[in-house]
Motif scaffolding. Structure first.
Motif, PDB file in Angstrom:
ATOM      1  N   HIS A 120       0.869  -1.186   0.000  1.00 22.01           N
ATOM      2  CA  HIS A 120       0.000   0.000   0.000  1.00 22.01           C
ATOM      3  C   HIS A 120       0.905   1.235   0.000  1.00 22.01           C
ATOM      4  O   HIS A 120       1.124   1.863   1.031  1.00 22.01           O
ATOM      5  CB  HIS A 120      -0.917  -0.040   1.233  1.00 22.01           C
ATOM      6  CG  HIS A 120      -2.099   0.880   1.155  1.00 22.01           C
ATOM      7  ND1 HIS A 120      -3.411   0.451   1.214  1.00 22.01           N
ATOM      8  CD2 HIS A 120      -2.191   2.221   1.027  1.00 22.01           C
ATOM      9  CE1 HIS A 120      -4.234   1.470   1.133  1.00 22.01           C
ATOM     10  NE2 HIS A 120      -3.518   2.567   1.015  1.00 22.01           N
ATOM     11  N   GLU A 165      -4.138   0.560  -5.441  1.00 24.30           N
ATOM     12  CA  GLU A 165      -4.259   1.738  -6.319  1.00 24.30           C
ATOM     13  C   GLU A 165      -3.010   2.002  -7.156  1.00 24.30           C
ATOM     14  O   GLU A 165      -2.441   3.099  -7.132  1.00 24.30           O
ATOM     15  CB  GLU A 165      -4.640   2.976  -5.513  1.00 24.30           C
ATOM     16  CG  GLU A 165      -6.030   2.862  -4.924  1.00 24.30           C
ATOM     17  CD  GLU A 165      -6.656   4.197  -4.533  1.00 24.30           C
ATOM     18  OE1 GLU A 165      -6.035   5.253  -4.730  1.00 24.30           O
ATOM     19  OE2 GLU A 165      -7.808   4.172  -4.037  1.00 24.30           O
ATOM     20  N   TRP A 344     -14.736  16.194  -3.244  1.00 19.37           N
ATOM     21  CA  TRP A 344     -14.876  14.879  -3.891  1.00 19.37           C
ATOM     22  C   TRP A 344     -16.354  14.658  -4.220  1.00 19.37           C
ATOM     23  O   TRP A 344     -17.222  14.868  -3.358  1.00 19.37           O
ATOM     24  CB  TRP A 344     -14.398  13.747  -2.964  1.00 19.37           C
ATOM     25  CG  TRP A 344     -12.924  13.743  -2.672  1.00 19.37           C
ATOM     26  CD1 TRP A 344     -12.083  14.820  -2.665  1.00 19.37           C
ATOM     27  CD2 TRP A 344     -12.112  12.614  -2.336  1.00 19.37           C
ATOM     28  NE1 TRP A 344     -10.811  14.427  -2.333  1.00 19.37           N
ATOM     29  CE2 TRP A 344     -10.781  13.088  -2.132  1.00 19.37           C
ATOM     30  CE3 TRP A 344     -12.362  11.251  -2.182  1.00 19.37           C
ATOM     31  CZ2 TRP A 344      -9.727  12.230  -1.787  1.00 19.37           C
ATOM     32  CZ3 TRP A 344     -11.313  10.400  -1.831  1.00 19.37           C
ATOM     33  CH2 TRP A 344     -10.021  10.887  -1.648  1.00 19.37           C
ATOM     34  N   TRP A 416     -13.492   2.628   3.876  1.00 17.06           N
ATOM     35  CA  TRP A 416     -12.378   3.356   4.450  1.00 17.06           C
ATOM     36  C   TRP A 416     -12.969   4.309   5.461  1.00 17.06           C
ATOM     37  O   TRP A 416     -13.766   5.162   5.084  1.00 17.06           O
ATOM     38  CB  TRP A 416     -11.643   4.127   3.334  1.00 17.06           C
ATOM     39  CG  TRP A 416     -10.374   4.738   3.796  1.00 17.06           C
ATOM     40  CD1 TRP A 416     -10.185   6.024   4.199  1.00 17.06           C
ATOM     41  CD2 TRP A 416      -9.102   4.088   3.903  1.00 17.06           C
ATOM     42  NE1 TRP A 416      -8.883   6.216   4.554  1.00 17.06           N
ATOM     43  CE2 TRP A 416      -8.200   5.050   4.390  1.00 17.06           C
ATOM     44  CE3 TRP A 416      -8.652   2.789   3.655  1.00 17.06           C
ATOM     45  CZ2 TRP A 416      -6.851   4.754   4.620  1.00 17.06           C
ATOM     46  CZ3 TRP A 416      -7.336   2.497   3.882  1.00 17.06           C
ATOM     47  CH2 TRP A 416      -6.443   3.475   4.356  1.00 17.06           C
ATOM     48  N   SER A 423      -4.799  11.035   7.102  1.00 16.80           N
ATOM     49  CA  SER A 423      -5.094  11.262   5.691  1.00 16.80           C
ATOM     50  C   SER A 423      -3.804  11.762   5.044  1.00 16.80           C
ATOM     51  O   SER A 423      -3.069  12.552   5.631  1.00 16.80           O
ATOM     52  CB  SER A 423      -6.205  12.302   5.570  1.00 16.80           C
ATOM     53  OG  SER A 423      -6.199  12.843   4.272  1.00 16.80           O
ATOM     54  N   TYR A 432     -12.032   9.450   8.500  1.00 16.97           N
ATOM     55  CA  TYR A 432     -12.922   8.522   7.779  1.00 16.97           C
ATOM     56  C   TYR A 432     -13.463   7.406   8.669  1.00 16.97           C
ATOM     57  O   TYR A 432     -14.297   6.632   8.230  1.00 16.97           O
ATOM     58  CB  TYR A 432     -12.149   7.831   6.652  1.00 16.97           C
ATOM     59  CG  TYR A 432     -11.849   8.648   5.422  1.00 16.97           C
ATOM     60  CD1 TYR A 432     -12.671   8.577   4.299  1.00 16.97           C
ATOM     61  CD2 TYR A 432     -10.721   9.449   5.354  1.00 16.97           C
ATOM     62  CE1 TYR A 432     -12.364   9.281   3.139  1.00 16.97           C
ATOM     63  CE2 TYR A 432     -10.413  10.168   4.197  1.00 16.97           C
ATOM     64  CZ  TYR A 432     -11.245  10.076   3.098  1.00 16.97           C
ATOM     65  OH  TYR A 432     -10.949  10.774   1.951  1.00 16.97           O
TER      66      TYR A 432
HETATM   67  C1  BGP Z   1      -7.148   6.051  -1.214  1.00 13.05           C
HETATM   68  C2  BGP Z   1      -5.986   5.369  -0.537  1.00 13.05           C
HETATM   69  C3  BGP Z   1      -6.121   5.313   0.965  1.00 13.05           C
HETATM   70  C4  BGP Z   1      -6.728   6.550   1.584  1.00 13.05           C
HETATM   71  C5  BGP Z   1      -7.925   7.075   0.808  1.00 13.05           C
HETATM   72  C6  BGP Z   1      -8.434   8.419   1.297  1.00 13.05           C
HETATM   73  O1  BGP Z   1      -6.744   6.486  -2.475  1.00 13.05           O
HETATM   74  O2  BGP Z   1      -5.871   4.044  -1.007  1.00 13.05           O
HETATM   75  O3  BGP Z   1      -4.853   5.003   1.483  1.00 13.05           O
HETATM   76  O4  BGP Z   1      -5.767   7.499   1.835  1.00 13.05           O
HETATM   77  O5  BGP Z   1      -7.615   7.195  -0.568  1.00 13.05           O
HETATM   78  O6  BGP Z   1      -7.590   9.427   0.841  1.00 13.05           O
HETATM   79  P1  BGP Z   1      -7.301  10.767   1.632  1.00 13.05           P
HETATM   80  O7  BGP Z   1      -6.835  10.348   2.973  1.00 13.05           O
HETATM   81  O8  BGP Z   1      -6.239  11.476   0.845  1.00 13.05           O
HETATM   82  O9  BGP Z   1      -8.577  11.522   1.647  1.00 13.05           O
END
Ligand code: BGP
Length: 469
Positions: A120, A165, A344, A416, A423, A432
């Motif tokens: 990851h 990802e 988002w 998540w 984050s 989250y």
């Molecule tokens: C995804 C990743 C996670 C997590 C999530 C939320 O792309 O796989 O690891 O970070 O996004 O993203 P963020 O914390 O930037 O809002």
């Protein structure tokens, strides 16, 4: 499409939740762990870094007990390569092996299915210094790491995720981070890295099937359907361009053994195609994932390129992600969807639509490995009233149930995140989790775990297998 009756969530559905090692564990330099590229990234000064995170490394027993009380049937977490092989290859760190063995056993104790992400975002920094994913040596190192994982945990883990990802890492490298004074690799270099990741993934899948007869393995991509901004045919072509380049080109390789034909032409035409060596095609063919894991947050809306620099813009609310490409596509607004505080797009129907497309394309069972809403949750009188999270997940679960009714085979849902984690760009401002972790950006306090309203709500959903949604 409307139905006289909807299908129920299947028996044995994997109701779960997710985390990743670097965002949850902390203990970044303990028990023999070496630094990963994430530990070496230059971090925005105003946000927490990853050194302590949510201290899940030390508190996993308490956390897993709370997950069990919530009713989780599955827990998706990642293994830090740097704990297992601190030098990237060679010497195996027994403390690291023991740690994940204990985490897995703790899950099993409560009947929670461990879903293990092998990678990851956190490449050992020592491998980065030797060329990282730009080097074929890293493919060999990953296969060695995979062998260590399968040999040690093959008997206790059924569900494996290869790489989280990969498409985000390659298409939006700035979104993950950069080492100090580091520079973002060129597109040509990134597509060569991508090819090496594909080779590493294919070999890990084959190895898993050889070493773990009961094991099931799949890639974990960020997948999202695209809408054309209007019914202008050129907008549809542009939406298809970006959907292929962003999603299907990454998912086709593990499933079909080669790149998507349109994406391959795009790469060749722009001289971005990776160098293919003898044996690569055979290596990619026949990896045979057992399922498709998918992270879904939002859809995108796309218009035809204007053919100039105005095609490229930062994604709303996220300066780290640039969208649009001259002659390929341009990001557009969708007036029919809402947005989170961070810009988002919130699109539950788009979730159903994406699920249909993924299933239609690959005919593989789908495991949702991420979905959720980031928000600046507030702790008030010992409670967190995160109704927006309940609404978000309820709507997405309802859309997923419709997709199941449409005939899509979904085997699990791991939003998540299981608990608040760092984050990548907004530290603990953007949370989250179902469990609140009581710490600030810099004041670690006692890191108490507090059940949010969404925790109690999800507990009920799981208890009646989603019937009351
Ligand atoms: C995804 C990743 C996670 C997590 C999530 C939320 O792309 O796989 O690891 O970070 O996004 O993203 P963020 O914390 O930037 O809002």
């Amino acid at each position: 499409m409307y139905y006289a009756s909807q299908k129920a969530f299947p028996e044995g559905f994997l109701w779960g939740a997710s985390t990743s090692a670097y965002q949850a564990e902390g203990a970044w330099d303990q028990d023999g762990k070496s630094p990963s590229i994430i530990d070496m990234y230059e971090h925005p000064k105003q946000y927490a870094d990853f050194k302590s995170a949510s201290d899940h490394y030390h508190r996993y027993k308490e956390d897993i007990r709370l997950f069990a009380e919530m009713g989780l049937k599955a827990y998706r977490f990642s293994v830090a390569w740097t704990r297992i092989l601190p030098d990237g290859t060679g010497r195996v760190n027994q403390a690291g092996i023991r740690h994940y063995h204990d985490v897995i056993q703790e899950c099993r104790k409560y009947g929670i299915e461990p879903i293990v992400t092998m990678y990851h975002f956190d490449l050992p920094y020592c491998l980065e210094e030797k060329g990282g994913w730009g080097s074929r040596e890293t493919v060999e190192a990953f296969v060695e790491y995979a062998r260590v994982l399968f040999t040690n945990y093959g008997g206790e883990v059924t569900y494996w995720l290869t790489i989280n990802e990969q498409n985000t890492m390659i298409l939006h490298p700035g979104a993950i981070g950069l080492p100090k004074d580091g520079k973002i690799p060129s597109k040509k270099e990134l597509y060569q890295q991508n090819h090496h990741l594909m080779l590493a993934q294919a070999r890990a899948m084959k190895l898993c099937h050889e070493l773990c007869p009961e094991g099931r393995i799949g890639p974990a991509l960020n997948l999202t359907a695209m809408y054309p901004e209007t019914c202008r045919p050129e907008d549809s072509i542009a939406a298809h361009n970006w959907e292929v380049i962003r999603c299907w080109n990454f998912a086709d390789v593990p499933v079909f053994g080669w790149y998507h034909p349109l994406a391959w032409r795009y790469l060749q035409d722009r001289e971005l195609a990776p160098e293919i060596k003898e044996g690569d095609k055979e290596c990619l063919a026949g990896a045979r994932p057992d399922f498709m894991a998918m992270n879904y947050y939002s859809t995108a809306t796309i218009a035809a390129s204007r053919g100039d620099a105005s095609d490229v813009s930062a994604r709303a609310g996220d300066q780290q992600i640039m969208l649009g490409e001259e002659g390929v596509y341009r990001a557009a607004e969708n007036p029919y969807v809402a947005k989170t505080k961070y810009g988002w797009v919130i699109d539950p129907s788009g979730f159903r639509y994406t699920l249909r497309k993924v299933y239609e394309r690959y005919h593989l069972p789908i495991l949702i490995t991420e979905n959720g809403i980031g928000a600046p949750d507030r702790l008030e009188n010992g409670q967190v009233h995160d109704n927006y999270r309940i609404d978000f997940i309820r709507q997405h679960l309802s859309a997923m149930r419709l997709a199941i009714t449409d005939g899509v085979e979904v085997i699990g849902y791991c939003p998540w995140a299981a608990l608040d984690v760092v984050s990548t760009h907004q530290g603990y401002q953007k949370r989250y989790g179902f469990l609140y972790v009581d710490r600030d950006e810099f004041d670690l306090k006692e890191m108490r775990r507090i059940k949010k309203d969404s925790y109690f709500w999800y507990q009920k959903v799981i208890a009646d297998n989603g019937a009351s949604l």
